[in-house]
Design a protein around this motif. Structure first.
Motif, PDB file in Angstrom:
ATOM      1  N   LYS A  33       0.826  -1.203   0.000  1.00  0.00           N
ATOM      2  CA  LYS A  33       0.000   0.000   0.000  1.00  0.00           C
ATOM      3  C   LYS A  33       0.859   1.251   0.000  1.00  0.00           C
ATOM      4  N   GLN A  34       1.949   1.203   0.766  1.00  0.00           N
ATOM      5  CA  GLN A  34       2.839   2.353   0.801  1.00  0.00           C
ATOM      6  C   GLN A  34       3.450   2.607  -0.570  1.00  0.00           C
ATOM      7  N   THR A  35       3.793   1.559  -1.293  1.00  0.00           N
ATOM      8  CA  THR A  35       4.385   1.713  -2.620  1.00  0.00           C
ATOM      9  C   THR A  35       3.374   2.296  -3.599  1.00  0.00           C
ATOM     10  N   GLN A  36       2.126   1.806  -3.507  1.00  0.00           N
ATOM     11  CA  GLN A  36       1.118   2.275  -4.445  1.00  0.00           C
ATOM     12  C   GLN A  36       0.673   3.704  -4.169  1.00  0.00           C
ATOM     13  N   ASP A  37       0.841   4.182  -2.950  1.00  0.00           N
ATOM     14  CA  ASP A  37       0.332   5.498  -2.584  1.00  0.00           C
ATOM     15  C   ASP A  37       1.262   6.628  -2.996  1.00  0.00           C
ATOM     16  N   SER A  38       2.420   6.352  -3.553  1.00  0.00           N
ATOM     17  CA  SER A  38       3.347   7.397  -3.970  1.00  0.00           C
ATOM     18  C   SER A  38       3.870   7.097  -5.367  1.00  0.00           C
ATOM     19  N   VAL A  39       4.107   8.177  -6.122  1.00  0.00           N
ATOM     20  CA  VAL A  39       4.676   8.071  -7.467  1.00  0.00           C
ATOM     21  C   VAL A  39       5.806   9.073  -7.577  1.00  0.00           C
ATOM     22  N   GLU A  40       6.649   8.881  -8.592  1.00  0.00           N
ATOM     23  CA  GLU A  40       7.837   9.712  -8.746  1.00  0.00           C
ATOM     24  C   GLU A  40       7.754  10.538 -10.027  1.00  0.00           C
ATOM     25  N   SER A 307      10.001  16.820 -17.746  1.00  0.00           N
ATOM     26  CA  SER A 307       9.626  16.278 -16.442  1.00  0.00           C
ATOM     27  C   SER A 307       8.172  15.833 -16.520  1.00  0.00           C
ATOM     28  N   LEU A 308       7.920  14.582 -16.171  1.00  0.00           N
ATOM     29  CA  LEU A 308       6.594  14.000 -16.335  1.00  0.00           C
ATOM     30  C   LEU A 308       6.041  13.578 -14.985  1.00  0.00           C
ATOM     31  N   ILE A 309       4.763  13.860 -14.781  1.00  0.00           N
ATOM     32  CA  ILE A 309       4.082  13.488 -13.552  1.00  0.00           C
ATOM     33  C   ILE A 309       2.925  12.559 -13.911  1.00  0.00           C
ATOM     34  N   PRO A 310       2.773  11.421 -13.219  1.00  0.00           N
ATOM     35  CA  PRO A 310       1.638  10.538 -13.498  1.00  0.00           C
ATOM     36  C   PRO A 310       0.319  11.259 -13.219  1.00  0.00           C
ATOM     37  N   LEU A 311      -0.684  10.974 -14.040  1.00  0.00           N
ATOM     38  CA  LEU A 311      -1.978  11.635 -13.873  1.00  0.00           C
ATOM     39  C   LEU A 311      -2.609  11.318 -12.527  1.00  0.00           C
ATOM     40  N   ARG A 349      -0.263  16.503 -22.180  1.00  0.00           N
ATOM     41  CA  ARG A 349      -0.684  15.346 -21.396  1.00  0.00           C
ATOM     42  C   ARG A 349      -1.192  14.265 -22.329  1.00  0.00           C
ATOM     43  N   ASN A 350      -1.016  13.020 -21.900  1.00  0.00           N
ATOM     44  CA  ASN A 350      -1.581  11.890 -22.611  1.00  0.00           C
ATOM     45  C   ASN A 350      -2.362  11.037 -21.631  1.00  0.00           C
ATOM     46  N   ARG A 351      -2.537   9.783 -21.931  1.00  0.00           N
ATOM     47  CA  ARG A 351      -3.368   8.942 -21.066  1.00  0.00           C
ATOM     48  C   ARG A 351      -2.697   8.593 -19.736  1.00  0.00           C
ATOM     49  N   ARG A 352      -1.375   8.739 -19.651  1.00  0.00           N
ATOM     50  CA  ARG A 352      -0.676   8.301 -18.443  1.00  0.00           C
ATOM     51  C   ARG A 352       0.046   9.434 -17.724  1.00  0.00           C
ATOM     52  N   TYR A 353       0.622  10.344 -18.495  1.00  0.00           N
ATOM     53  CA  TYR A 353       1.482  11.355 -17.890  1.00  0.00           C
ATOM     54  C   TYR A 353       1.086  12.753 -18.352  1.00  0.00           C
ATOM     55  N   ALA A 354       1.581  13.743 -17.578  1.00  0.00           N
ATOM     56  CA  ALA A 354       1.440  15.143 -17.935  1.00  0.00           C
ATOM     57  C   ALA A 354       2.799  15.807 -17.813  1.00  0.00           C
ATOM     58  N   GLN A 355       3.066  16.763 -18.696  1.00  0.00           N
ATOM     59  CA  GLN A 355       4.314  17.503 -18.665  1.00  0.00           C
ATOM     60  C   GLN A 355       4.255  18.571 -17.578  1.00  0.00           C
ATOM     61  N   VAL A 356       5.275  18.571 -16.714  1.00  0.00           N
ATOM     62  CA  VAL A 356       5.352  19.559 -15.640  1.00  0.00           C
ATOM     63  C   VAL A 356       6.134  20.762 -16.135  1.00  0.00           C
ATOM     64  N   LEU A 357       5.483  21.920 -16.146  1.00  0.00           N
ATOM     65  CA  LEU A 357       6.160  23.153 -16.534  1.00  0.00           C
ATOM     66  C   LEU A 357       6.800  23.834 -15.335  1.00  0.00           C
ATOM     67  N   GLU A 358       6.153  23.708 -14.172  1.00  0.00           N
ATOM     68  CA  GLU A 358       6.652  24.411 -12.988  1.00  0.00           C
ATOM     69  C   GLU A 358       5.990  23.810 -11.761  1.00  0.00           C
ATOM     70  N   VAL A 360       7.355  21.141  -9.502  1.00  0.00           N
ATOM     71  CA  VAL A 360       8.117  20.011  -8.963  1.00  0.00           C
ATOM     72  C   VAL A 360       9.264  19.697  -9.903  1.00  0.00           C
ATOM     73  N   GLN A 361      10.173  18.858  -9.452  1.00  0.00           N
ATOM     74  CA  GLN A 361      11.336  18.471 -10.240  1.00  0.00           C
ATOM     75  C   GLN A 361      11.411  16.960 -10.353  1.00  0.00           C
ATOM     76  N   ALA A 362      12.208  16.517 -11.309  1.00  0.00           N
ATOM     77  CA  ALA A 362      12.402  15.076 -11.492  1.00  0.00           C
ATOM     78  C   ALA A 362      12.979  14.474 -10.221  1.00  0.00           C
ATOM     79  N   GLY A 363      12.428  13.346  -9.824  1.00  0.00           N
ATOM     80  CA  GLY A 363      12.868  12.667  -8.617  1.00  0.00           C
ATOM     81  C   GLY A 363      11.985  12.920  -7.418  1.00  0.00           C
ATOM     82  N   ASP A 364      11.152  13.960  -7.457  1.00  0.00           N
ATOM     83  CA  ASP A 364      10.251  14.230  -6.341  1.00  0.00           C
ATOM     84  C   ASP A 364       9.232  13.110  -6.199  1.00  0.00           C
ATOM     85  N   GLN A 365       8.919  12.805  -4.944  1.00  0.00           N
ATOM     86  CA  GLN A 365       7.894  11.803  -4.650  1.00  0.00           C
ATOM     87  C   GLN A 365       6.575  12.509  -4.384  1.00  0.00           C
TER      88      GLN A 365
END
Length: 393
Positions: A33-40, A307-311, A349-358, A360-365
């Protein structure tokens, strides 16, 4: 008493073992559950596109038919044969048309013979008229004889002209019959490949009502995809827009092309308005075949190494915080002190990810706002396609 103690011990052991198993699985469930509750936030390529279904067809093709009625006498090519322009493809029984040509030629010979005799009559009538014209000046011939000779000359000339007109008429008929006789031999109108053959040897072709189709020739070095795009998306497309597509059975291979034309007339399928979009693609390796189904991707925009963030990490939309070129959303970034709420600006954005313009940074949880099976805005989500923005590419 000893027997009772032993029986109690045997009953307690399975209970303890079951409790240990439950504890182990409960602990592993907490870790999952802890793994599923966070994305990078990751770095990658992203593209925004419109998808559609399509069908492949030859870019250039021609239906070869018969212009005259008759029995299909010979077929010189089969499906899959490559032919050159002017090559003999088929032949219809020519005997009826050859007989008509012979009859026309004989009729012309007869009329020419009549014309020769009539021209002799014209010469004789002219001689009589000219002689009587000289004689009447000295009263050597009566006025009636002079008028008769004039009449005979004019009549002979008129008859000769009528025969000449008949010859021209029959000659026109002969030209038409010669053309029909030529149509009994069917030649290839262009270079290509025989992709279909609907007529069979010995079949009677009736060209009086509709043009009988014998075969179809196509140039297979270039193909056209006829994609059907929904009315909600067609206004986002334009000619010369980049496109790629995949086919069943081709694995990960992609074919690339550009939009040639967007047809203005729609097709309505099950009350859905669809517009045909034509895309040309090179096919020199002959891997693409007519009638294949394709999955089309019309490329609206793309960014490399973004930099991509999961939807699933996107929270509530914040319209008042939008900036030019980016929409604002709430997210929860995980830190050592806990989760902090921030606003990020999203581009493509597509079906899975969105482009981050401002934001957060790559590697952020980031914390996941909604997981599959949980409720979001009162609705149960079943998979990633039910997340925000996933309903539309």
């Amino acid at each position: 008493m000893k027997l009772a103690s032993r029986a109690a011990a045997w009953l307690v052991l399975p209970i303890l073992a079951l409790a240990a198993v439950v504890a182990v699985f409960s602990g592993s469930g907490d870790n999952a559950k802890q793994t599923q509750d966070s994305v990078e936030v990751i770095v990658g390529d992203i593209e925004e596109n419109v998808t559609a279904q399509g069908k492949l067809e030859p870019k250039e093709y021609v239906d070869v038919g018969a212009q005259v009625t008759g029995q299909l006498h010979r077929l010189y090519v089969d499906i899959g044969d490559n032919v050159r322009a002017g090559q003999l493809l088929a032949e219809i029984d020519p005997r009826v048309y050859a007989a008509r040509v012979q009859a026309d030629e004989a009729n012309i010979k007869n009329l020419k013979a009549q014309l020769a005799g009539q021209q002799a009559q014209v010469i004789f009538a002219r001689q009589q008229f000219e002689r009587n014209r000289e004689l009447i000046a000295g009263d050597g011939v009566s006025l009636q004889d002079y008028q008769n000779s004039e009449f005979n000359l004019k009549n002979a000339l008129a008859t000769a002209q009528a025969i000449e007109a008949q010859i021209e008429q029959v000659q026109s008929t002969l030209n038409g019959d010669l053309t029909n006789l030529g149509f009994t031999k069917i030649f290839a109108p262009m270079d290509g490949t025989v992709v279909s053959r609907t007529a069979r040897l010995g079949q009677t072709l009736n060209a009086n009502q509709t043009t009988p189709l014998i075969m179809q020739l196509a140039k297979l070095d270039a193909m056209t995809v006829r994609a059907q795009v929904a009315e909600a998306d067609v206004m986002r497309l334009r000619p010369d827009m980049a496109v790629y597509f995949t086919t069943l059975g081709a694995g990960e291979r992609r074919w690339y092309g550009k939009i040639r034309q967007i047809l203005p007339s729609p097709e309505i399928v099950n009350n859905v308005v669809l517009y045909n979009v034509l895309v040309d693609v090179d096919n020199k390796d002959r891997q693409l075949m007519s009638g294949m189904s394709t999955q089309m991707f019309f490329l609206l925009a793309s960014v490399r190494q973004a930099s991509l963030i999961p939807l699933s990490a996107l929270g509530q939309r914040v319209p008042e915080a939008d900036r030019q070129g980016g929409k604002a959303y709430r997210i929860k970034r995980l830190t050592a002190q806990g989760a902090e709420e921030k606003i990020v600006h999203i581009g493509l954005r597509n079906r899975r990810y969105a482009q981050v313009l401002e934001g957060v940074q790559a590697g952020d949880q980031l914390s996941v706002w909604s997981l599959p099976g949980q409720k979001r805005n009162g609705k149960k989500t079943s998979d990633a396609f039910a997340l925000p923005g996933a309903a539309r590419l």
